[in-house]
Motif scaffolding. Structure first.
Motif, PDB file in Angstrom:
ATOM      1  N   GLU A 270       0.828  -1.196   0.000  1.00 52.40           N
ATOM      2  CA  GLU A 270       0.000   0.000   0.000  1.00 52.40           C
ATOM      3  C   GLU A 270       0.868   1.253   0.000  1.00 52.40           C
ATOM      4  N   SER A 271       0.325   2.311  -0.566  1.00 55.55           N
ATOM      5  CA  SER A 271       1.001   3.606  -0.508  1.00 55.55           C
ATOM      6  C   SER A 271       0.767   4.229   0.854  1.00 55.55           C
ATOM      7  N   THR A 272       1.714   5.039   1.296  1.00 56.02           N
ATOM      8  CA  THR A 272       1.572   5.723   2.585  1.00 56.02           C
ATOM      9  C   THR A 272       0.720   6.964   2.415  1.00 56.02           C
ATOM     10  N   PRO A 273       0.116   7.465   3.521  1.00 55.63           N
ATOM     11  CA  PRO A 273      -0.688   8.695   3.402  1.00 55.63           C
ATOM     12  C   PRO A 273       0.101   9.871   2.860  1.00 55.63           C
ATOM     13  N   SER A 274       1.428   9.851   3.056  1.00 56.82           N
ATOM     14  CA  SER A 274       2.237  10.965   2.558  1.00 56.82           C
ATOM     15  C   SER A 274       2.517  10.850   1.055  1.00 56.82           C
TER      16      SER A 274
END
Length: 1278
Positions: free
Chosen positions: A242-246
């Motif tokens: 998954e991609s990070t929130p940043s």
């Protein structure tokens, strides 16, 4: 003091026990100095102050730092609360930075790691998941403070497990191991669990944790043993994919198995196919490179064995054999006609004009005022007669006859075919109206008509004969015959030309025609006829060059067409040789590496280029030899096209192979032969893809019914296969020898001379690859450029479909001639001055009863005949010459036979007395001997012979020579037009008409089509006559039918052949790419667009569609495969993440090789062909091949890369995994080697300091020293 400290500690513990676990409260806050229970650590063990209080509202710099360090807890400015001070955030940031140095390869793992510690340190609900278990009293900033030195952290097992899973596969590139192995204490990576991972993180003895943290992992909703109010933390842990929130990307496949693409069956199949082919070719290439001299010798022997067949080569030059299938309708009709009536006679002709010569008006006593053109004058007629007689007197020595030969040995003599004299030879000209007699031309006589007496001369006789060529006596006082000296009439259109509305004396041209028998090629007299025609041409050409000549004329002999084709072929051979030489020079120069002037002769590839050309030549020789061996004839088209085609294919493969070898760096410990094998394993599958596609394409093209197309396809298919085989053997061996020479720094042409400057081990990319990578590919694949390219090429394709429907079908015979040929003037004169076209015969086969009255009426056109009989229908067709292409109605032996039998004529009589009583009596025999008529009846009624009379008198009619008393005799006119068997049944007959003047192949084709329609209509009508056989047939025969029949079916034939070629390009591409249907489909679409666009440009550039064009279009499919398939495969096997990047990678790496190998190899050679004399070469080899090459280049290097960015196949996941694993393996080997080198250096330094300076160099050797074997095994195991 000790008692005071103990009291404070007890008080703190009491406070801890009374503290509540509730939302919005902190268990500790701010920093209170070092942990007094810890000594030296990796980072200062700063511990928090015990402080049970509400969470603080974070603003300003405090909030910004909180958001930067713990973004997962951020709820927006103004809404964010926390339990950590700014100082705590800075310490936490420093601590996390150390961990992120290990975990940052996987952003989501680093995020999850930080998430846990941010929760325990800064969460606004800290007391819900944290319970302080130990505090100590310290003096901080001069004040006693209680500090937390241990606490419990309650974490939901689901969050902990997911965070652990996101980190457990993160790699440490420095060691090749897992990062988790450094974060799990003594357990390492293999035995690490979430609990052990967190235990290590909370153990202050690890030198990193400032205090002891006991992470308690609680399963699900289990509350057993939990302090009242505690809620185990269960935040959202990110998966490693998954991609990070940043906004950080997901972890790579190497660090996260979930990020690895799901490998489909198609991906696996493709990978297996590629691996299998690569491994086979790698082993094969290594073997060939290891024994180069043996390989070269064996390949030369194989080629020599195949080439032995060249001693039996048959070169087909007969256009009939080239372009007409043996089982075609036209060939069968020709064979039937020639078998029964003999081949059409050979024509040798002059068309003479006298431009600028003034005409005159002659006031004739009988015909009134008549216009005479400048050429219809007595002096020019006499000059023509002199030229005619000079030609008639040609004599020469014949080796075939072993005597002096003359015109009478080979001429067509219709009235005396068995033993002709010169005056029996068929010569048609205007002087023949005077029996080719100067005396008759000069004859004059006075004549009185209606009381007017006037002199009549040649002009009156000529006027009469031009209008009545069948007359045996004119109506003037001269009383001369109009018949030629050989006894047959000279039809007006065979004597004069360029007239209008029957104004014959105002003609613009005179025509002189010599007709020779058309002997079979195996007949000795065939060579005699050729020799006579050679002498004829010599006399005519001398006459043309004579300044005293008053004529401007055009001429031809039957042999002229073949002579001129052979002449231009011989003259254009140097052009082809120069073309191949230019290609060779380009290949030799372009293949070289040019790093410095000193190594110019070392790094050049002159001999490699020569070897590549020789491989192409040997493959063509082997193909020709093999087919000559099994009896399949060759042709000039094969000699001109096949080498060009194979050179295009072969040069492309050579460039791809050599450039890949130059761009690749030899690996450590890899031999030269292994290097060549590895490179071959990489590029050979692509070479196989193209060569196999082309070869199967051509083999299927051999299904064509056209002999020339069929033989070309067979020769080309085997030549391409042989070229590939020789490249995989002989060329690999040659490159191995050249690489050996280059490694020894020896000059190419002077192999004994070496240079001091060594070859660089850096890859040589040349000029083209960097240019296409840095400039061309980015510019082409810009998003706006891609849209423009798609629109332009789609519009071009649509326009080409429209133009394709308007392409002209045919091949005008003028195009077969060189631009300086005398035949071009002849064709021009023929179209301008001839008033009729070629003869057309309506031929009947066996099965029709001519002897019955119904049968004769179904054929004839006189009194009593059917309204829609054979000759009547032909007559009706002449009323619409623009539609039927028939100008003059057919003669009819049936009509003349009936007229000949008529009792009112002197033609058919019987001897009354003497030894011949009852037999046929010719008309020139006195009536006293021949009283009886052949038939009784009224001379004015329609008579028909009965069966017996028909059979009895027909042979007499056919053998009767026409004369003044009986002009209906059939000798000369019909004796060869009726064929009977021994029983007297007519098995074949013919009726001769004339076409209109046909000026181009479209008109010839239309005339053939209309003629067949008319013959079919006649056949159906005659089948209704009682007694007619069901298989009876009438067909039209014209000498040109065998050449133009192909254009009736060449469009469907061409579509079939091209489809047969396109099919394998799709199938082979799919199979060799592991059932990659999308790549095969895109391959197919692009090649179809190239072919369609080629036909569209043909329309614009006046290139007609014909058999030669079809051969070139089949070739276009083969060359298009070279432009397209390499690019498609390169894209399909690229591991770049996006389609645009993969297209850019393919364009730069493979596109540069294709451009250098196909386009730049073909173009110089094609441009040289523009200087050829032959129009066929200029149009169908220069123009058409230029179009094919440019369109292939445009579609392959402009359209296809753009198309792939939109619709190309997805990333091959199996190949990506394999590539990543291979990279890991290479990295591990590199690290092990570095470790071994270091160990070797240390050991050498310790055992022998004096040799330490040599340790580095010695460690580079591929062999390990014996004393390090044990250590190496341990390192390898590690």
């Amino acid at each position: 003091m000790k008692h005071l400290t103990a009291a404070i500690t007890v008080l703190a513990l009491v406070m801890l026990s009374e503290a509540q676990h509730q939302a919005g409260y902190c268990a500790f806050y701010d920093e209170c100095g070092r942990n007094p229970s810890l000594g030296d650590t990796l980072i200062p063990p700063i511990v928090p102050c015990l402080n049970y209080s509400p969470a603080r509202h974070l603003t300003g710099e405090h909030y910004r730092k909180f958001k930067e360090v713990c973004p997962m807890l951020d709820k927006g400015e103004g809404n964010t609360y926390g339990c950590c001070s700014l100082g705590q955030l800075l310490s936490l940031e420093m601590s996390l930075t150390l961990s992120k140095g290990v975990l940052n390869r996987c952003p989501s793992c680093a995020e999850n790691f930080a998430h846990m510690h941010c929760m325990a340190t800064c969460s606004s609900n800290q007391t819900l998941a944290v319970k302080v278990t130990k505090v100590m009293n310290v003096t901080y900033l001069g004040k006693p403070r209680d500090v937390v030195v241990a606490y419990n952290a309650y974490v939901n097992n689901e969050f902990a497990d997911k965070a652990f899973q996101s980190c457990k596969n993160v790699r440490l590139p420095a060691t090749g191991g897992f990062a988790i192995s450094t974060m799990c204490g003594r357990y390492g990576a293999s035995l690490c669990t979430p609990q052990r991972w967190y235990d290590f993180q909370g153990d202050s003895s690890n030198g990193l944790a400032p205090l002891d943290i006991d992470f308690l992992l609680i399963k699900g909703h289990d509350t057993t043993g939990l302090p009242e109010g505690v809620i185990p933390y269960n935040g959202r842990a990110l998966g490693c994919n998954e991609s990070t929130p940043s906004g950080s990307e997901p972890c790579s496949c190497q660090d996260c198995k979930e990020s690895c693409p799901k490998v489909t069956c198609a991906d696996k199949t493709s990978l297996v196919a590629q691996d299998f082919l690569s491994s086979v070719f790698q082993r094969w290439g290594t073997l060939m490179a290891s024994y180069p001299l043996t390989v070269l010798l064996l390949s030369a022997i194989v080629v020599a064995v195949f080439s032995v067949g060249l001693k039996s080569i048959q070169l087909t030059t007969d256009p009939v054999e080239l372009w007409s299938a043996p089982n075609s309708q036209a060939r069968q009709e020709k064979e039937f006609h020639d078998k029964n009536f003999g081949p059409f006679f050979r024509t040798n002709q002059l068309i003479l004009t006298a431009p600028g010569r003034k005409g005159s008006i002659y006031d004739s006593l009988l015909f009134g005022k008549q216009n005479f053109s400048g050429i219809v004058s007595k002096d020019l007629i006499i000059q023509l007669l002199e030229l005619q007689q000079k030609i008639q007197k040609i004599e020469f020595w014949s080796e075939d006859l072993n005597r002096t030969a003359s015109l009478k040995d080979v001429c067509y003599a219709p009235l005396n075919p068995s033993n002709p004299s010169l005056t029996d030879c068929a010569v048609n000209s205007l002087p023949q109206y005077f029996q080719s007699s100067l005396e008759n031309i000069n004859a004059k006589a006075n004549m009185t008509e209606l009381g007017v007496t006037k002199e009549v001369d040649w002009r009156d006789h000529l006027i009469y004969c031009l209008n009545s060529p069948l007359s045996f006596k004119d109506i003037t006082a001269l009383g001369m015959s109009c018949m030629a000296d050989y006894g047959a009439p000279v039809f007006t259109f065979l004597a004069v030309g360029g007239y209008g509305d029957d104004d014959y004396t105002n003609a613009e041209a005179l025509i002189l025609t010599f007709s020779l028998n058309n002997f079979p090629r195996e007949n000795p007299k065939f060579n005699v006829a050729l020799q006579w025609e050679k002498e004829f041409l010599k006399i005519v050409q001398d006459y043309e060059n004579d300044p005293a000549t008053n004529f401007t004329f055009a001429y031809m002999a039957e042999r002229s067409l073949e002579d001129e084709i052979n002449r231009t072929t011989a003259e254009d051979i140097p052009i082809f040789m120069i073309s191949y030489l230019v290609i060779f020079v380009y290949i030799a120069v372009a293949l070289g590496e040019y790093s410095s002037c000193k190594r110019l002769l070392v790094d050049s590839k002159f001999l490699v280029g020569l070897g590549g050309i020789l491989v192409v030549g040997r493959s063509v020789l082997a193909s020709m030899g093999f087919y000559s061996w099994i009896g399949i004839p060759s042709s000039l088209v094969i000699l001109q096209v096949v080498p060009f085609l194979v050179l295009a294919v072969g040069a492309d493969n050579i460039f791809i192979f050599v450039l890949e070898y130059q761009r690749d760096v030899r690996r450590d410990g890899e031999t030269r032969e292994q290097h060549i094998g590895r490179v071959l394993g990489h590029v050979a599958p692509s070479m196989l893809l193209c060569s196999l596609s082309e070869s199967v394409c051509f083999f299927l093209g051999a299904l064509s019914t056209m002999p020339a197309v069929r033989s070309f396809a067979l020769y080309a298919a085997l030549a391409v296969l042989m070229d590939f085989a020789l490249q995989m053997t002989a060329f690999v061996a040659l490159l191995s020898l050249d690489a050996r020479r280059q490694d020894k720094n020896r000059c190419e042409l002077f192999c004994c001379v070496s240079v001091s400057q060594k070859h660089s081990n850096k890859p040589n990319e040349g000029f083209l690859l960097p240019f296409m990578r840095k400039y061309y590919a980015p510019a082409l694949l810009h998003r706006y450029t891609r849209i423009v390219v798609m629109v332009v090429f789609i519009l071009m394709f649509c326009a080409s479909i429209f133009l394709m429907l308007h392409v002209k079908v045919g091949l005008d015979q003028e195009l077969a001639m060189p631009t300086d040929s005398y035949m071009l003037r002849y064709f021009s004169y023929l179209h301008k001055y001839f008033e009729v076209g070629v003869p057309v015969y309506f031929v009947t086969k066996r099965g029709f009863n001519f002897t019955s009255e119904e049968g004769m009426n179904a054929v004839c056109s006189s009194v009593g005949c059917d309204q829609f009989s054979l000759t009547q229908k032909i007559q009706y067709a002449t009323n619409y010459p623009d539609l039927s292409y028939i100008a003059i109605p057919a003669n009819s032996w049936v009509d003349d036979f009936i007229d000949w039998l008529n009792p009112g004529s002197r033609c058919c009589r019987l001897y009354t007395f003497g030894p011949n009583q009852g037999q046929f009596c010719p008309a020139n025999i006195s009536s006293l001997l021949c009283w009886d008529k052949c038939m009784n009846g009224s001379a004015t009624s329609a008579i028909r012979p009965n069966v017996e009379e028909f059979h009895r008198f027909l042979p007499d009619f056919l053998g009767n020579r026409p004369d003044l008393q009986c002009s209906k005799g059939g000798l000369g006119a019909y004796d060869t037009s009726v064929v009977m068997d021994d029983s007297g049944e007519i098995i074949a007959s013919r009726f001769m008409a004339y076409h209109t003047t046909l000026t181009n192949s479209q008109e010839y084709t239309a005339a053939l089509r209309k003629g067949r329609e008319l013959a079919s209509s006649i056949t159906e009508a005659m089948k209704k006559v009682p007694g007619t056989s069901p298989d009876f047939e009438v067909f039209t025969y014209t000498l040109t039918n065998v050449f133009y029949e192909q254009y009736l079916t060449i469009v469907p034939e061409g579509l079939f052949n091209i489809c047969m070629c396109l099919l394998p390009t799709f199938v082979v591409c799919c199979l060799l790419l592991g059932l990659d249907l999308r790549s095969g489909l895109l391959n197919l679409i692009t090649i179809i667009m190239i072919v369609v666009d080629t036909v569209g440009v043909m329309t614009l550039w006046s290139i007609d569609y014909n058999a030669v064009s079809l051969i070139n279009l089949v070739t276009a499919v083969g060359i298009s495969v070279e432009f397209v398939s390499h690019m498609t495969r390169s894209f399909a096997l690229s591991t770049k993440p996006t389609r645009v990047e993969r297209a850019a990678d393919a364009t730069a790496n493979m596109g540069s090789a294709v451009f250098a190998g196909v386009a730049m190899t073909n173009l110089p050679g094609i441009l040289v062909l523009a200087f050829a004399k032959a129009q066929l070469i200029q149009i169908f080899f220069f123009r058409l091949n230029l179009v094919i090459t440019l369109l292939g280049l445009g579609h392959g290097l402009i359209f296809l890369p753009v198309l792939l960015t939109y619709f190309g196949p997805g990333l091959n996941k199996a190949l990506l995994l394999q590539t990543q694993k291979a990279k890991q393996g290479q990295d591990a080997k590199r690290r092990v080697k570095e470790a071994y080198d270091n160990i070797s250096y240390v050991d050498n330094d310790e055992t022998n300091p004096e040799t330490s300076s040599n340790a580095t160099s010695s460690s580079g050797d591929s062999k390990k020293p014996p004393e390090h074997t044990e250590r190496w095994e341990k390192i390898d195991h590690f």
